[in-house]
Design a protein around this motif. Sequence first.
Motif, PDB file in Angstrom:
ATOM      1  N   VAL A 435      26.260  45.615  72.020  1.00 20.27           N
ATOM      2  CA  VAL A 435      25.956  46.533  70.912  1.00 20.27           C
ATOM      3  C   VAL A 435      25.051  45.850  69.886  1.00 20.27           C
ATOM      4  CG1 VAL A 435      26.961  47.736  68.936  1.00 20.27           C
ATOM      5  CG2 VAL A 435      28.008  47.958  71.195  1.00 20.27           C
ATOM      6  N   SER A 436      25.348  44.601  69.553  1.00 16.72           N
ATOM      7  CA  SER A 436      24.498  43.892  68.593  1.00 16.72           C
ATOM      8  C   SER A 436      23.087  43.721  69.146  1.00 16.72           C
ATOM      9  CB  SER A 436      25.110  42.532  68.254  1.00 16.72           C
ATOM     10  OG  SER A 436      25.061  41.646  69.354  1.00 16.72           O
ATOM     11  N   GLY A 437      22.972  43.489  70.471  1.00 17.71           N
ATOM     12  CA  GLY A 437      21.647  43.412  71.081  1.00 17.71           C
ATOM     13  C   GLY A 437      20.898  44.724  70.983  1.00 17.71           C
ATOM     14  N   LEU A 438      21.628  45.843  71.190  1.00 18.83           N
ATOM     15  CA  LEU A 438      20.997  47.161  71.064  1.00 18.83           C
ATOM     16  C   LEU A 438      20.534  47.411  69.633  1.00 18.83           C
ATOM     17  CD1 LEU A 438      20.296  50.001  72.128  1.00 18.83           C
ATOM     18  CD2 LEU A 438      22.673  50.663  71.619  1.00 18.83           C
ATOM     19  N   LEU A 439      21.385  47.096  68.656  1.00 15.40           N
ATOM     20  CA  LEU A 439      21.015  47.299  67.250  1.00 15.40           C
ATOM     21  C   LEU A 439      19.844  46.406  66.854  1.00 15.40           C
ATOM     22  CD1 LEU A 439      24.567  47.517  65.618  1.00 15.40           C
ATOM     23  CD2 LEU A 439      23.006  49.388  66.137  1.00 15.40           C
ATOM     24  N   THR A 440      19.831  45.166  67.357  1.00 15.21           N
ATOM     25  CA  THR A 440      18.703  44.273  67.080  1.00 15.21           C
ATOM     26  C   THR A 440      17.418  44.826  67.682  1.00 15.21           C
ATOM     27  OG1 THR A 440      20.177  42.346  67.036  1.00 15.21           O
ATOM     28  CG2 THR A 440      17.834  41.920  67.355  1.00 15.21           C
ATOM     29  N   THR A 441      17.506  45.358  68.894  1.00 14.44           N
ATOM     30  CA  THR A 441      16.328  45.952  69.528  1.00 14.44           C
ATOM     31  C   THR A 441      15.794  47.117  68.707  1.00 14.44           C
ATOM     32  OG1 THR A 441      17.208  45.348  71.701  1.00 14.44           O
ATOM     33  CG2 THR A 441      15.452  46.977  71.657  1.00 14.44           C
ATOM     34  N   ILE A 442      16.696  47.954  68.215  1.00 15.08           N
ATOM     35  CA  ILE A 442      16.268  49.093  67.381  1.00 15.08           C
ATOM     36  C   ILE A 442      15.603  48.591  66.105  1.00 15.08           C
ATOM     37  CG2 ILE A 442      17.093  51.057  66.033  1.00 15.08           C
ATOM     38  CD1 ILE A 442      19.326  51.378  68.134  1.00 15.08           C
ATOM     39  N   ALA A 443      16.191  47.553  65.482  1.00 16.08           N
ATOM     40  CA  ALA A 443      15.639  47.039  64.224  1.00 16.08           C
ATOM     41  C   ALA A 443      14.240  46.472  64.418  1.00 16.08           C
ATOM     42  CB  ALA A 443      16.572  45.971  63.651  1.00 16.08           C
ATOM     43  N   VAL A 444      14.047  45.661  65.466  1.00 14.17           N
ATOM     44  CA  VAL A 444      12.730  45.033  65.652  1.00 14.17           C
ATOM     45  C   VAL A 444      11.696  46.047  66.145  1.00 14.17           C
ATOM     46  CG1 VAL A 444      13.694  42.725  65.996  1.00 14.17           C
ATOM     47  CG2 VAL A 444      13.319  44.205  67.985  1.00 14.17           C
ATOM     48  N   MET A 445      12.110  47.011  66.966  1.00 16.27           N
ATOM     49  CA  MET A 445      11.155  48.029  67.411  1.00 16.27           C
ATOM     50  C   MET A 445      10.763  48.950  66.263  1.00 16.27           C
ATOM     51  SD  MET A 445      10.232  47.484  70.487  1.00 16.27           S
ATOM     52  CE  MET A 445      10.298  45.734  70.092  1.00 16.27           C
ATOM     53  N   ARG A 446      11.693  49.201  65.352  1.00 16.48           N
ATOM     54  CA  ARG A 446      11.340  49.958  64.138  1.00 16.48           C
ATOM     55  C   ARG A 446      10.298  49.200  63.329  1.00 16.48           C
ATOM     56  NH1 ARG A 446      13.649  48.992  59.150  1.00 16.48           N
ATOM     57  NH2 ARG A 446      13.257  50.605  57.556  1.00 16.48           N
ATOM     58  N   ALA A 447      10.498  47.878  63.179  1.00 15.54           N
ATOM     59  CA  ALA A 447       9.516  47.078  62.450  1.00 15.54           C
ATOM     60  C   ALA A 447       8.166  47.100  63.159  1.00 15.54           C
ATOM     61  CB  ALA A 447      10.024  45.640  62.312  1.00 15.54           C
ATOM     62  N   PHE A 448       8.178  47.028  64.490  1.00 15.75           N
ATOM     63  CA  PHE A 448       6.910  47.050  65.237  1.00 15.75           C
ATOM     64  C   PHE A 448       6.221  48.406  65.085  1.00 15.75           C
ATOM     65  CE2 PHE A 448       4.195  47.367  68.975  1.00 15.75           C
ATOM     66  CZ  PHE A 448       3.585  46.119  68.991  1.00 15.75           C
ATOM     67  N   ALA A 449       6.993  49.473  65.129  1.00 21.90           N
ATOM     68  CA  ALA A 449       6.405  50.810  64.997  1.00 21.90           C
ATOM     69  C   ALA A 449       5.775  51.001  63.625  1.00 21.90           C
ATOM     70  CB  ALA A 449       7.468  51.878  65.247  1.00 21.90           C
ATOM     71  N   LEU A 450       6.436  50.516  62.579  1.00 23.15           N
ATOM     72  CA  LEU A 450       5.916  50.706  61.225  1.00 23.15           C
ATOM     73  C   LEU A 450       4.777  49.750  60.906  1.00 23.15           C
ATOM     74  CD1 LEU A 450       9.279  51.161  59.244  1.00 23.15           C
ATOM     75  CD2 LEU A 450       7.625  52.936  59.865  1.00 23.15           C
ATOM     76  N   GLY A 451       4.952  48.495  61.214  1.00 18.02           N
ATOM     77  CA  GLY A 451       3.976  47.501  60.785  1.00 18.02           C
ATOM     78  C   GLY A 451       2.802  47.331  61.726  1.00 18.02           C
ATOM     79  N   TRP A 452       3.019  47.540  63.005  1.00 16.82           N
ATOM     80  CA  TRP A 452       1.963  47.274  63.982  1.00 16.82           C
ATOM     81  C   TRP A 452       1.347  48.551  64.542  1.00 16.82           C
ATOM     82  CZ3 TRP A 452       5.444  43.786  62.620  1.00 16.82           C
ATOM     83  CH2 TRP A 452       5.095  42.425  62.621  1.00 16.82           C
ATOM     84  N   TRP A 453       2.189  49.496  64.959  1.00 15.42           N
ATOM     85  CA  TRP A 453       1.678  50.679  65.652  1.00 15.42           C
ATOM     86  C   TRP A 453       1.140  51.739  64.690  1.00 15.42           C
ATOM     87  CZ3 TRP A 453       0.493  50.522  70.504  1.00 15.42           C
ATOM     88  CH2 TRP A 453       0.229  51.694  71.200  1.00 15.42           C
ATOM     89  N   ARG A 454       1.788  51.901  63.536  1.00 11.32           N
ATOM     90  CA  ARG A 454       1.381  52.922  62.577  1.00 11.32           C
ATOM     91  C   ARG A 454       0.031  52.566  61.959  1.00 11.32           C
ATOM     92  NH1 ARG A 454       4.806  53.523  57.125  1.00 11.32           N
ATOM     93  NH2 ARG A 454       4.149  51.342  57.108  1.00 11.32           N
ATOM     94  N   MET A 455      -0.837  53.525  61.888  1.00  4.98           N
ATOM     95  CA  MET A 455      -2.142  53.305  61.272  1.00  4.98           C
ATOM     96  C   MET A 455      -2.080  53.624  59.783  1.00  4.98           C
ATOM     97  SD  MET A 455      -4.132  52.143  63.554  1.00  4.98           S
ATOM     98  CE  MET A 455      -5.757  52.339  62.837  1.00  4.98           C
ATOM     99  N   PRO A 456      -2.887  52.955  58.959  1.00  5.56           N
ATOM    100  CA  PRO A 456      -2.892  53.254  57.520  1.00  5.56           C
ATOM    101  C   PRO A 456      -3.424  54.651  57.241  1.00  5.56           C
ATOM    102  CG  PRO A 456      -4.673  51.748  58.078  1.00  5.56           C
ATOM    103  CD  PRO A 456      -3.838  51.882  59.308  1.00  5.56           C
ATOM    104  N   VAL A 457      -3.182  55.136  56.034  1.00  6.92           N
ATOM    105  CA  VAL A 457      -3.603  56.491  55.665  1.00  6.92           C
ATOM    106  C   VAL A 457      -5.105  56.631  55.756  1.00  6.92           C
ATOM    107  CG1 VAL A 457      -3.610  58.197  53.801  1.00  6.92           C
ATOM    108  CG2 VAL A 457      -1.595  56.756  54.169  1.00  6.92           C
ATOM    109  N   SER A 458      -5.830  55.603  55.410  1.00  6.39           N
ATOM    110  CA  SER A 458      -7.296  55.663  55.450  1.00  6.39           C
ATOM    111  C   SER A 458      -7.830  55.807  56.872  1.00  6.39           C
ATOM    112  CB  SER A 458      -7.895  54.407  54.808  1.00  6.39           C
ATOM    113  OG  SER A 458      -7.515  53.254  55.547  1.00  6.39           O
ATOM    114  N   GLY A 459      -7.043  55.351  57.861  1.00  9.23           N
ATOM    115  CA  GLY A 459      -7.469  55.446  59.253  1.00  9.23           C
ATOM    116  C   GLY A 459      -8.406  54.354  59.700  1.00  9.23           C
TER     117      GLY A 459
END
Length: 524
Positions: A435-459
């Motif tokens: 369970v802790s591994g699953l929660l850690t995976t969710i936490a780091v993938m959330r960080a990757f989605a926000l910081g790396w995958w998401r594009m800035p508003v300016s595009g």
Amino acid sequence: MAANSIPLEALEKSMVLAPVPAAHWLVIAPPVWCLLLGAILIMVRKRPGLQAWLAIPALAALVLIDAALLFAVTREGPVTMVMGRWLPPFGIAFTVDLTGALFNLTGGIAALAGGIAALGDIDRTKRAYGFYPFLLLMVGGVSGAFLTGDIFNLYVWFEVLLISSFGLIILGSERAQLDGATKYAILNLIGTTLFLIAVGILYAVFGTLNMADIAAKAPKLGEIPPLMTLGLIFIAAFSMKAAAFPVNFWLPASYHTPRIVVAGLFAGLLTKVGVYALLRVMVMIFPQEGNAYSLLIGVVAILTMLTGALGALAQSDLRRMLGYIVITGIGIILSGVALGGQTAIAGALFYAMHSMIVMLALYLMAGVAGRMGGSFSLHDLSGLYARSPLLAAITLALFFSVSGLPPFSGFWPKAMLVKATFDFGAWWQGGVILVSGLLTTIAVMRAFALGWWRMPVSGTVEPARIEASEAVPLVGLTLLSLGIGLYPEPLLALAQTAAAGLLEPTAYLHSVFPGLSPLGGPLP
């Protein structure tokens, strides 16, 4: 003249008269090398430009010394070097077995990577205030803790690494750093005080502080009240230093304040010294008391894992998130200590070595991400994949590794620990690891989605490059994690052998006392 008048028979009973083999000098070489180079760097403190050129080759040489020591231990078994040639327990012993040698080499690799990363992260002013001398002295303290065979000197090496870490955490004298240093110092000093109290009680009970001597005498005493009290004090002291529940709040409150390379070195090295001390004392020296407190350690492990994983999910700051992931890893290691079998201890050792490498790499990655994105906040970071595909690939690999996903180094020790929990019937503990591994995976993938995958508003995103001082340690540590994941057999075998040596320390005892049986009496 006086020594010549002493009968040879008397000298043989108190001193080592045989020439010391060359390989045995390797036992004390790592801490001596670090302290010597640290002193030299202090002498050239007014030439900060020269310090890095002295420190990095010195750290590279340290890795070679550590590798030679590991080779000697794998070939000869545990090796002992006694100060002043006085026979133990009168002489202060440095004794290294496979566990100490593995931790020592992994710590040396992490220190070298941190020293290289500091070329870009630590500017000339901060070098002038002593970054590299403090680093060498801290690594010397870490090495001394891994290699000492005397429990009071384990306390002394704790003090050496703590004093130097205080200098590193306040480097820059910013308000946030001083606040973080206060929290870091208070909790660690409380843990050190508890440790010193336990050492005093230990000497009162056994009349010795040599680890092998205590390990040989402890089974004769059984589970008497002083030993049960000692075990509880040691667990409390080392849990504070390792940042285990419920005394783990200091770590995420302080590790986000220093320079990123300092935070990475702390996450990779300092908490693992606490884990190592717990393994050495509660598994090798006091196995009966360790078994008696296995349920307590198991509960602490579960709460540490859940606290870390849930804390990582709740963070919006990348550095704070990594601080909670460090805590999760400590809980995973403690679960192996709680189970106590060979597979479980081997999994704990394997995971500790993996965590030294990967947690440092994650902090170094966060430093590059913060520089490129201008912030460590996940609300502000965006478009890092477009800025640097190389950084994105490294980040994804490290996130997979810390989550325990194949083909990286974090997968194998977690698999070993989960298997051990089901073998011991502690399925609930294995479930929490998953369970802790699953929660850690969710936490780091959330960080990757926000910081790396998401594009800035300016595009629009401007490409950025990773500096050589950032790329070399990051790529090296990531490839090391991948290599261990793809070809884990050598490290698995070493971890299994090291765990067997902790659980049945006959070879360790014979290294210190060649005529000693496992029960503490003379060999027939």
